[in-house]
Design a protein around this motif. Structure first.
Motif, PDB file in Angstrom:
ATOM      1  N   THR A   1      -3.130  -8.420   1.676  1.00 40.05           N
ATOM      2  CA  THR A   1      -2.714  -7.933   0.358  1.00 40.05           C
ATOM      3  C   THR A   1      -3.877  -7.911  -0.623  1.00 40.05           C
ATOM      4  O   THR A   1      -3.935  -7.042  -1.498  1.00 40.05           O
ATOM      5  CB  THR A   1      -1.586  -8.811  -0.199  1.00 40.05           C
ATOM      6  OG1 THR A   1      -2.002 -10.183  -0.190  1.00 40.05           O
ATOM      7  CG2 THR A   1      -0.317  -8.655   0.619  1.00 40.05           C
ATOM      8  N   GLU A   2      -4.816  -8.887  -0.498  1.00 34.86           N
ATOM      9  CA  GLU A   2      -5.954  -8.903  -1.417  1.00 34.86           C
ATOM     10  C   GLU A   2      -6.782  -7.625  -1.271  1.00 34.86           C
ATOM     11  O   GLU A   2      -7.214  -7.036  -2.266  1.00 34.86           O
ATOM     12  CB  GLU A   2      -6.843 -10.133  -1.145  1.00 34.86           C
ATOM     13  CG  GLU A   2      -6.204 -11.466  -1.454  1.00 34.86           C
ATOM     14  CD  GLU A   2      -5.302 -11.942  -0.311  1.00 34.86           C
ATOM     15  OE1 GLU A   2      -5.189 -11.227   0.718  1.00 34.86           O
ATOM     16  OE2 GLU A   2      -4.700 -13.024  -0.462  1.00 34.86           O
ATOM     17  N   GLY A   3      -6.995  -7.193  -0.030  1.00 33.62           N
ATOM     18  CA  GLY A   3      -7.749  -5.961   0.198  1.00 33.62           C
ATOM     19  C   GLY A   3      -7.014  -4.745  -0.333  1.00 33.62           C
ATOM     20  O   GLY A   3      -7.620  -3.812  -0.877  1.00 33.62           O
TER      21      GLY A   3
ATOM     22  N   ARG B   1     -12.079   2.411   4.164  1.00 34.40           N
ATOM     23  CA  ARG B   1     -12.565   1.247   3.406  1.00 34.40           C
ATOM     24  C   ARG B   1     -11.749   0.001   3.747  1.00 34.40           C
ATOM     25  O   ARG B   1     -12.290  -1.089   3.959  1.00 34.40           O
ATOM     26  CB  ARG B   1     -12.501   1.541   1.909  1.00 34.40           C
ATOM     27  CG  ARG B   1     -13.527   2.540   1.416  1.00 34.40           C
ATOM     28  CD  ARG B   1     -13.584   2.599  -0.097  1.00 34.40           C
ATOM     29  NE  ARG B   1     -12.367   3.154  -0.675  1.00 34.40           N
ATOM     30  CZ  ARG B   1     -12.211   4.430  -1.007  1.00 34.40           C
ATOM     31  NH1 ARG B   1     -13.195   5.296  -0.789  1.00 34.40           N
ATOM     32  NH2 ARG B   1     -11.083   4.861  -1.542  1.00 34.40           N
ATOM     33  N   LEU B   2     -10.427   0.166   3.784  1.00 34.97           N
ATOM     34  CA  LEU B   2      -9.576  -0.973   4.097  1.00 34.97           C
ATOM     35  C   LEU B   2      -9.874  -1.527   5.496  1.00 34.97           C
ATOM     36  O   LEU B   2      -9.940  -2.749   5.692  1.00 34.97           O
ATOM     37  CB  LEU B   2      -8.103  -0.561   4.019  1.00 34.97           C
ATOM     38  CG  LEU B   2      -7.514  -0.400   2.617  1.00 34.97           C
ATOM     39  CD1 LEU B   2      -6.173   0.320   2.678  1.00 34.97           C
ATOM     40  CD2 LEU B   2      -7.353  -1.756   1.939  1.00 34.97           C
TER      41      LEU B   2
ATOM     42  N   TYR C   1       0.839  -1.209   0.000  1.00 36.28           N
ATOM     43  CA  TYR C   1       0.000   0.000   0.000  1.00 36.28           C
ATOM     44  C   TYR C   1       0.868   1.251   0.000  1.00 36.28           C
ATOM     45  O   TYR C   1       0.623   2.203  -0.749  1.00 36.28           O
ATOM     46  CB  TYR C   1      -0.927   0.001   1.209  1.00 36.28           C
ATOM     47  CG  TYR C   1      -1.908   1.154   1.208  1.00 36.28           C
ATOM     48  CD1 TYR C   1      -3.088   1.097   0.484  1.00 36.28           C
ATOM     49  CD2 TYR C   1      -1.635   2.328   1.914  1.00 36.28           C
ATOM     50  CE1 TYR C   1      -3.986   2.159   0.470  1.00 36.28           C
ATOM     51  CE2 TYR C   1      -2.514   3.396   1.906  1.00 36.28           C
ATOM     52  CZ  TYR C   1      -3.689   3.309   1.178  1.00 36.28           C
ATOM     53  OH  TYR C   1      -4.561   4.356   1.146  1.00 36.28           O
TER      54      TYR C   1
ATOM     55  N   SER D   1      -9.817   6.075   1.905  1.00 33.92           N
ATOM     56  CA  SER D   1      -9.179   4.830   1.479  1.00 33.92           C
ATOM     57  C   SER D   1      -8.903   3.926   2.674  1.00 33.92           C
ATOM     58  O   SER D   1      -9.205   2.719   2.659  1.00 33.92           O
ATOM     59  CB  SER D   1      -7.878   5.135   0.734  1.00 33.92           C
ATOM     60  OG  SER D   1      -7.168   3.956   0.440  1.00 33.92           O
TER      61      SER D   1
ATOM     62  N   ASP E   1      -4.865  -4.702  -2.875  1.00 41.41           N
ATOM     63  CA  ASP E   1      -4.938  -4.728  -4.345  1.00 41.41           C
ATOM     64  C   ASP E   1      -6.278  -4.190  -4.830  1.00 41.41           C
ATOM     65  O   ASP E   1      -6.348  -3.438  -5.809  1.00 41.41           O
ATOM     66  CB  ASP E   1      -4.711  -6.150  -4.858  1.00 41.41           C
ATOM     67  CG  ASP E   1      -3.265  -6.603  -4.673  1.00 41.41           C
ATOM     68  OD1 ASP E   1      -2.395  -5.729  -4.501  1.00 41.41           O
ATOM     69  OD2 ASP E   1      -3.023  -7.836  -4.692  1.00 41.41           O
ATOM     70  N   GLU E   2      -7.364  -4.581  -4.134  1.00 38.58           N
ATOM     71  CA  GLU E   2      -8.693  -4.083  -4.517  1.00 38.58           C
ATOM     72  C   GLU E   2      -8.781  -2.569  -4.317  1.00 38.58           C
ATOM     73  O   GLU E   2      -9.361  -1.851  -5.139  1.00 38.58           O
ATOM     74  CB  GLU E   2      -9.764  -4.784  -3.692  1.00 38.58           C
ATOM     75  CG  GLU E   2      -9.967  -6.252  -4.030  1.00 38.58           C
ATOM     76  CD  GLU E   2     -11.011  -6.898  -3.141  1.00 38.58           C
ATOM     77  OE1 GLU E   2     -11.605  -6.167  -2.303  1.00 38.58           O
ATOM     78  OE2 GLU E   2     -11.231  -8.118  -3.265  1.00 38.58           O
ATOM     79  N   GLU E   3      -8.214  -2.095  -3.223  1.00 39.21           N
ATOM     80  CA  GLU E   3      -8.282  -0.663  -2.941  1.00 39.21           C
ATOM     81  C   GLU E   3      -7.450   0.139  -3.933  1.00 39.21           C
ATOM     82  O   GLU E   3      -7.860   1.224  -4.375  1.00 39.21           O
ATOM     83  CB  GLU E   3      -7.797  -0.382  -1.512  1.00 39.21           C
ATOM     84  CG  GLU E   3      -7.778   1.094  -1.121  1.00 39.21           C
ATOM     85  CD  GLU E   3      -9.146   1.755  -1.214  1.00 39.21           C
ATOM     86  OE1 GLU E   3      -9.181   2.995  -1.342  1.00 39.21           O
ATOM     87  OE2 GLU E   3     -10.170   1.053  -1.154  1.00 39.21           O
TER      88      GLU E   3
ATOM     89  N   ALA F   1      -6.877  -0.655  -7.037  1.00 36.65           N
ATOM     90  CA  ALA F   1      -7.661  -0.629  -8.272  1.00 36.65           C
ATOM     91  C   ALA F   1      -8.804   0.382  -8.166  1.00 36.65           C
ATOM     92  O   ALA F   1      -9.113   1.090  -9.135  1.00 36.65           O
ATOM     93  CB  ALA F   1      -8.214  -2.022  -8.559  1.00 36.65           C
ATOM     94  N   ARG F   2      -9.413   0.448  -6.983  1.00 37.37           N
ATOM     95  CA  ARG F   2     -10.516   1.398  -6.775  1.00 37.37           C
ATOM     96  C   ARG F   2     -10.011   2.842  -6.893  1.00 37.37           C
ATOM     97  O   ARG F   2     -10.661   3.699  -7.508  1.00 37.37           O
ATOM     98  CB  ARG F   2     -11.137   1.159  -5.400  1.00 37.37           C
ATOM     99  CG  ARG F   2     -12.365   2.020  -5.109  1.00 37.37           C
ATOM    100  CD  ARG F   2     -12.909   1.775  -3.720  1.00 37.37           C
ATOM    101  NE  ARG F   2     -13.533   0.467  -3.612  1.00 37.37           N
ATOM    102  CZ  ARG F   2     -13.055  -0.551  -2.895  1.00 37.37           C
ATOM    103  NH1 ARG F   2     -11.907  -0.407  -2.249  1.00 37.37           N
ATOM    104  NH2 ARG F   2     -13.696  -1.689  -2.832  1.00 37.37           N
TER     105      ARG F   2
END
Length: 534
Positions: free
Chosen positions: A433-435, A421-422, A397, A418, A437-439, A441-442
């Motif tokens: 890490t999955e969260g 949301r995380l 991040y 941001s 990566d999604e953030e 991209a968002r």
């Protein structure tokens, strides 16, 4: 060679009074100066009004000669029309000291602050602290039990604070605490921002003049204004309230009423009196965010309220008063607004005494990490649930957040949202890490545009469809660079980094300005800052 001891003091018209043998039963501070075994003045400079108290002075001088034959007494005739009027007393004592032939290499000087009015004592303190008087304060006190020949006690007070390490340390610690308050408790690392906070702390502590906070939306202008208020409230400088309004929300007749109030019946719908925000901020702090959005009439009224502390509510023929401190915020270049006729030059001059430009998050990338920790701590306190990154997720991040790819258009609002949301989506209090990566991209999609369109639509509207694809892609990249660059020149250097080395004359700012002009754009519009902005 031992220095002579010289004491300045005012004749105590009440404390030094006394006649007949009974006067020796009473403690008299000026006479007692000559009765201490371990402190006998070589000279006393006695200040008095000879026209009113000459007889008392003669008695005191005789008694001093009796108890301290070696002490010389010099009388100084001073006249104070009102011994309780600060300005007159200070001027009188200042003039006396200014004409006195001090010889600090040969004499030690003391000011006897026991006698005289409280006003004169304060003036002595100020004159000594400012080194107009090159000496120390002397405080005498009566004995606990009155007895003939008992001079009481005395104490010497040295106002050179540099000699008191513990006091100096406390001042330094308080300054650090005050600056920490202004930064919201965040250990910021950006040196330019930290220097700015240091000056704001000094100005906020010493001045009630208006401040102007400039910077992009989300840079923290409102939060900083609140912290300035908290600092001044803590120092007992502002007993009133913190009042905040976003001027961009004020429109039409309601703007004047919201700010300055109105009387009942002033216009249709005014069913009762309204105080208005300026009166609500009396003895407090008024924060006018986006002040560049105010209309000309409101600007004129505000200027008068600042200068005279008085104004007319809507529909009233009677002025009201309000003494408030103003902090104004703007994301516009007010100087450009003055040139365009949208903002009053005289109001800007009034606001421009203390102007500070808050950098956006993209210009403070080294502060992203401490702000990350701060935001997660705040979320944990509010939700009563501890949330943390795992090591890999935090590294990923931060690598994105501090890279040039992260535009942070909404500045700290973007970062706060941001991290919220995380934290909300984290499983078992751990951000993986999955969260992340999604953030990421968002955020990338968000900075493209909430509507899925490029940022050029906000600048050019439908005219963007008339651009060739080549020009459109190139211009989009130029706009992104301008949005995150510190200045017009910095953006030019980044964009022309290669070709500038092949040119005899390198005026990157001028090249960029001409490029933007081809599309009807300018630096101010694209970046939201002035050409000199840092």
């Amino acid at each position: 060679m031992k220095k002579r001891q010289v004491v300045f003091g005012m004749l105590g018209t009440q404390l030094d009074a006394g006649t007949g043998p009974a006067r020796w039963q009473k403690w008299r501070p000026t006479v007692a100066l000559g009765m201490h075994e371990d402190f006998v003045p070589d000279r006393i400079e006695l200040l008095l009004d000879e026209r009113r108290f000459a007889k008392l002075a003669e008695q005191v001088c005789e008694d001093l000669q009796r108890v301290a034959p070696s002490t010389e007494v010099r009388r100084h005739d001073i006249y104070m029309a009102d011994p309780w009027e600060f300005e007159g007393v200070y001027a009188c004592l200042h003039d006396l000291l200014a004409g006195y032939p001090f010889a600090p290499d040969e004499e030690d000087y003391f000011i006897h602050i026991t006698t005289g009015t409280h006003v004169s004592q304060i003036c002595w303190f100020l004159l000594t602290e400012s080194r107009h008087f090159p000496g120390r304060l002397l405080q005498t006190s009566p004995p606990r039990k009155q007895a003939v020949g008992d001079p009481g006690t005395y104490a010497l007070i040295d106002l050179d604070l540099s000699r008191y390490d513990r006091i100096a340390q406390r001042f330094a610690q308080q300054q650090l605490h005050d600056r920490d308050l202004l930064k919201g408790g965040i250990a910021t690392r950006n040196s330019a921002f930290n220097r700015m906070i240091e000056q704001i702390e000094t100005v906020a502590s010493r001045s009630r003049a208006p401040m102007l906070l400039m910077g992009p939306t989300g840079a923290g202008k409102s939060q900083l204004a609140k912290r300035v208020f908290e600092l001044k409230k803590h120092k007992h400088q502002l007993p009133g309230r913190f009042v905040e309004v976003n001027c961009a929300t004020l429109r039409g007749d309601g703007a004047m009423s919201t700010l300055f109030g109105h009387t009942k019946g002033a216009y249709t719908g005014a069913s009762s009196d309204r105080a208005g925000l300026l009166r609500s901020a009396h003895q407090g702090l008024l924060f006018l965010d986006e002040i560049g959005e105010l209309g000309q009439d409101e600007q004129a009224m505000l200027l008068r309220a600042l200068e005279e502390k008085r104004f007319l509510p809507v529909g009233s023929d009677r002025e009201v008063e309000s003494d408030f401190q103003l902090i104004a915020g703007t994301n516009r270049d007010l100087q450009q607004a003055v040139l365009a006729g949208r903002f009053r030059e005289d109001l800007l001059a009034r606001l421009n005494l203390w102007t500070y430009r808050l950098p956006g998050l993209a210009q403070r990338r080294e502060d992203i990490e401490p702000n990350l920790e701060f935001e997660l701590e705040r979320w944990s306190r509010e939700q009563h649930e501890r949330v943390r990154f795992n090591v890999e997720a935090r590294t990923r991040y931060l690598a994105f957040a501090t890279s040039p790819e992260a535009e942070w258009r909404g500045n700290f609002r973007d970062l706060g949202a941001s991290l919220m949301r995380l934290a909300t989506l984290a499983n078992a209090g751990r951000i993986q890490t999955e969260g992340v990566d999604e953030e990421i991209a968002r955020l990338r999609a968000q900075w493209t545009d909430d509507t899925g369109l490029s940022p050029l639509h906000a600048l050019l509207g439908d005219a963007v469809n008339e651009l060739d694809r080549f020009d459109r892609v190139q211009l989009e990249d130029v706009v992104r660079v301008c949005a995150r660059a510190r200045s017009l020149s910095a953006a030019g250097r980044e964009l022309f980094a290669v070709s500038r080395t092949q040119r005899a004359s390198t005026n990157d700012a001028d090249r960029l300005r001409k490029y933007l002009a081809k599309f009807g754009l300018d630096w101010e519009t694209v970046s939201g800052r002035s050409p000199q902005a840092i």
